[in-house]
Design an enzyme around this catalytic site. Structure first.
Site, PDB file in Angstrom:
ATOM      1  N   GLY B  35       0.824  -1.204   0.000  1.00 20.53           N
ATOM      2  CA  GLY B  35       0.000   0.000   0.000  1.00 20.53           C
ATOM      3  C   GLY B  35       0.850   1.243   0.000  1.00 20.53           C
ATOM      4  O   GLY B  35       2.076   1.185  -0.162  1.00 20.53           O
ATOM      5  N   ALA B  36       0.186   2.368   0.223  1.00 20.70           N
ATOM      6  CA  ALA B  36       0.872   3.652   0.201  1.00 20.70           C
ATOM      7  C   ALA B  36       1.783   3.808   1.418  1.00 20.70           C
ATOM      8  O   ALA B  36       2.585   4.725   1.479  1.00 20.70           O
ATOM      9  CB  ALA B  36      -0.143   4.785   0.166  1.00 20.70           C
ATOM     10  N   ASP B 145      -9.967   5.002   8.162  1.00 22.43           N
ATOM     11  CA  ASP B 145      -9.968   4.417   6.818  1.00 22.43           C
ATOM     12  C   ASP B 145     -10.807   3.142   6.776  1.00 22.43           C
ATOM     13  O   ASP B 145     -10.326   2.071   6.426  1.00 22.43           O
ATOM     14  CB  ASP B 145      -8.535   4.132   6.383  1.00 22.43           C
ATOM     15  CG  ASP B 145      -8.394   4.026   4.867  1.00 22.43           C
ATOM     16  OD1 ASP B 145      -9.378   4.294   4.162  1.00 22.43           O
ATOM     17  OD2 ASP B 145      -7.298   3.678   4.405  1.00 22.43           O
TER      18      ASP B 145
END
Lengths: 249, 308
Positions: B35-36, B145
């Site tokens: 992921g980021a 999130d």
């Protein structure tokens, strides 16, 4: 410590400068005054790789101890939020590491601490980056090639305001555009803490073929000094967290 | 997206990492996700399967480990995997990198399950999740999130577990980790200040995915959401709950849970009647279905008996 301020310039552009001063040198000068320079390079939809001209984007940010990203217009919203946040975290990290060194000796930085202690330092840094005041000069390249990307830039800035409004620390910003016919930069919006005003200043655009990025940066950076005299920006006068501390990591 | 520094760390299967502080050894088995903020691997430690998150940005590791520690105090197994270790280690390229090790949560991804589960099952899972979210909110944290990609249906426990805690934020602060489509700021239906309503909005978007995957315009026009909702068919029973959550009308997770429970009860009550008619018209209903049905009718009667 829960008071202090971080000053940033956010430059949004789509190409290399072709006139005036060297933007990398200007950026290096700006960071010495306690302001970091962040740059977002905007790609055309049909550009499949980073054009050479946009390399300058990374160089300006590196010289300005800031963060840079090169993205398509569609990804602008999340990128602006991330760049602003990361730049702030970096500045604070650099500051905290500097403090740690002065307390614990030259070889110490956050990573030299055992994971448990690091957890506590992290919490202090998170507190700081949530509560420090943020002062930001937004500088938008409005040259001809940017015209098609302008609505995306506007959306992204509007979205950025939602994130910055949610922080606990105070937030002040001002918006400049470049180039214009008569001046290097033009003030679109003076220092304000009202995030909603950014959407209203955007329709007015000039078109120009030249891109004097370096000179524009120099002019826009003056905003930080003007405001000190005017006492408009309450944050600037005390405890500026200097981005030039930032460690190279 | 092109960027100057990538937080992901690529490690070949079989690579061994030795913890510098706590001296434990981990062997990479398989990449679970990127992921980021970094990469997650399935690893083996003294014969056990666990998950390891590693990032080029050491503050990501420290911050997430901090959150996992706090969640453990909530003693709620749904809110995040349990934390096992936090350490640094040298990679084959001689770079020192921070990582943390957590429980390996096994199960089916909710991204695919959400369209397949019956509305009753989905409602029950959401109701359970809402209780746990309420617990988190009571501790002054917001998940942030919240999205289907971060939800795994744990087969053995029969409940949803949340796996990525990168967005967990103290109430009153600004949410920094979010995904546009689940973010009320993106839809201009609210701000990014961490408060219970923020999570409830995201949960409503999760429910909407039970209709079909939500496609969206890059500039997040509100009308898209409302049009999607009013033209929905499968999720019609949840329409009101979703609408209230999108508008931020639920003060806390328990209020939303109460309405979800009501919808579930209503669905259970109305189900036997509907299916009895289907039975007459087509003979495809099996004996097993009938047994389940009669069981449910009996259970329903029992519940009504208790409630009265």
């Amino acid at each position: 410590m829960n008071k202090g301020s971080v000053s940033q310039i956010l430059l949004i552009t789509d190409g290399c400068s072709n006139q005036g001063e060297d933007p990398v040198a200007v950026s290096r000068h700006i960071v010495s005054t306690g302001v970091s320079v962040n740059v977002i390079g905007v790609l055309d939809d049909d550009q499949t790789e980073e054009p050479i001209g946009l390399r300058e984007v990374n160089e300006i940010a590196e010289a300005g101890k800031g963060v840079s990203r090169i993205v398509y217009a569609d990804d602008l919203s999340e990128t602006m939020q991330m760049v602003t946040q990361q730049a702030m975290t970096q500045t604070i990290q650099g500051y905290v590491n500097q403090e740690l060194k002065s307390i614990l000796g030259d070889e110490t930085n956050e990573e030299a601490l055992p994971p448990e202690t690091r957890g506590e330092v992290q919490e202090v840094m998170e507190d700081l980056s949530e509560t420090v005041d943020l002062n930001m000069v937004i500088l938008v390249d409005t040259s001809a090639s940017m015209q098609t990307k302008m609505s995306a830039v506007k959306e992204a800035l509007d979205d950025l305001m939602i994130s910055l409004d949610a922080r606990q620390g105070q937030f002040m910003y001002t918006v400049y555009q470049f180039p214009t016919r008569k001046q290097v930069v033009k003030l679109l919006l003076d220092w304000t803490d009202d995030g909603k005003r950014i959407a209203k200043v955007f329709p007015k655009f000039a078109v120009g073929g030249i891109t004097p990025t370096g000179s524009a940066l120099r002019e826009a950076a003056k905003a930080f000094h003007i405001s000190e005299q005017d006492d408009v920006m309450r944050g600037a006068a005390y405890d500026v967290i200097d981005p030039s501390y930032r460690s190279s990591s | 997206m092109m960027s100057s520094i990538h937080p992901t760390v690529r490690l070949a299967n079989g690579t061994k990492i030795n913890g510098l502080w706590h001296k434990r050894q981990y062997q990479i088995k398989q990449l679970l996700g990127e992921g980021a903020r970094g990469s997650t691997y399935l690893v083996e430690a003294s014969g056990k399967k666990v998950a390891l998150k590693i990032s080029r940005d050491p503050s990501v590791v420290t911050a997430e480990a901090n959150i996992l520690k706090k969640l453990q105090r909530a003693q709620s197994i749904s809110l995040g995997p349990s934390l096992i270790d936090v350490d640094d280690g040298y990679l084959p390229n001689r770079m020192k990198q921070s990582f943390y090790v957590m429980e390996y949560v096994q199960g089916k991804p909710m991204t695919t399950l959400v369209g397949k589960l019956s509305l009753v099952d989905l409602g029950r899972l959401m109701s359970r999740l809402l209780s746990e979210l309420h617990q988190l909110h009571s501790m002054s944290y917001i998940f942030g999130d919240l999205k289907l990609d971060n939800m795994i249906f744990d087969d053995s426990l029969k409940r949803i577990r949340l796996v990525d805690v990168g967005g967990v934020t103290q109430v009153g602060r600004g949410i920094r980790e979010y995904t546009s489509i689940y973010d009320r700021g993106f839809w201009r239906l609210g701000g990014r200040k961490a408060e219970p309503t923020y999570d409830l909005f995201a949960l409503a978007i999760c429910l909407m995915h039970a209709e079909r995957p939500l496609k969206f315009d890059s500039n997040g026009q509100q009308q898209i959401l409302w049009r999607f909702l009013s033209s929905s068919k499968r999720i019609t029973p949840f329409q009101q709950v979703i609408k209230q959550a999108l508008l931020g009308k639920y003060r806390d997770a328990l209020h939303m849970k109460r309405d979800v429970d009501q919808v579930v009860q209503h669905l259970i009550r109305s189900r036997p009647v509907q299916q009895r008619t289907t039975k007459v018209n087509n003979r495809r209903i099996s004996e097993r279905d009938l047994i389940t049905l009669s069981g449910m009718v009996a259970f329903n009667g029992f519940m009504i008996y208790i409630l009265l």
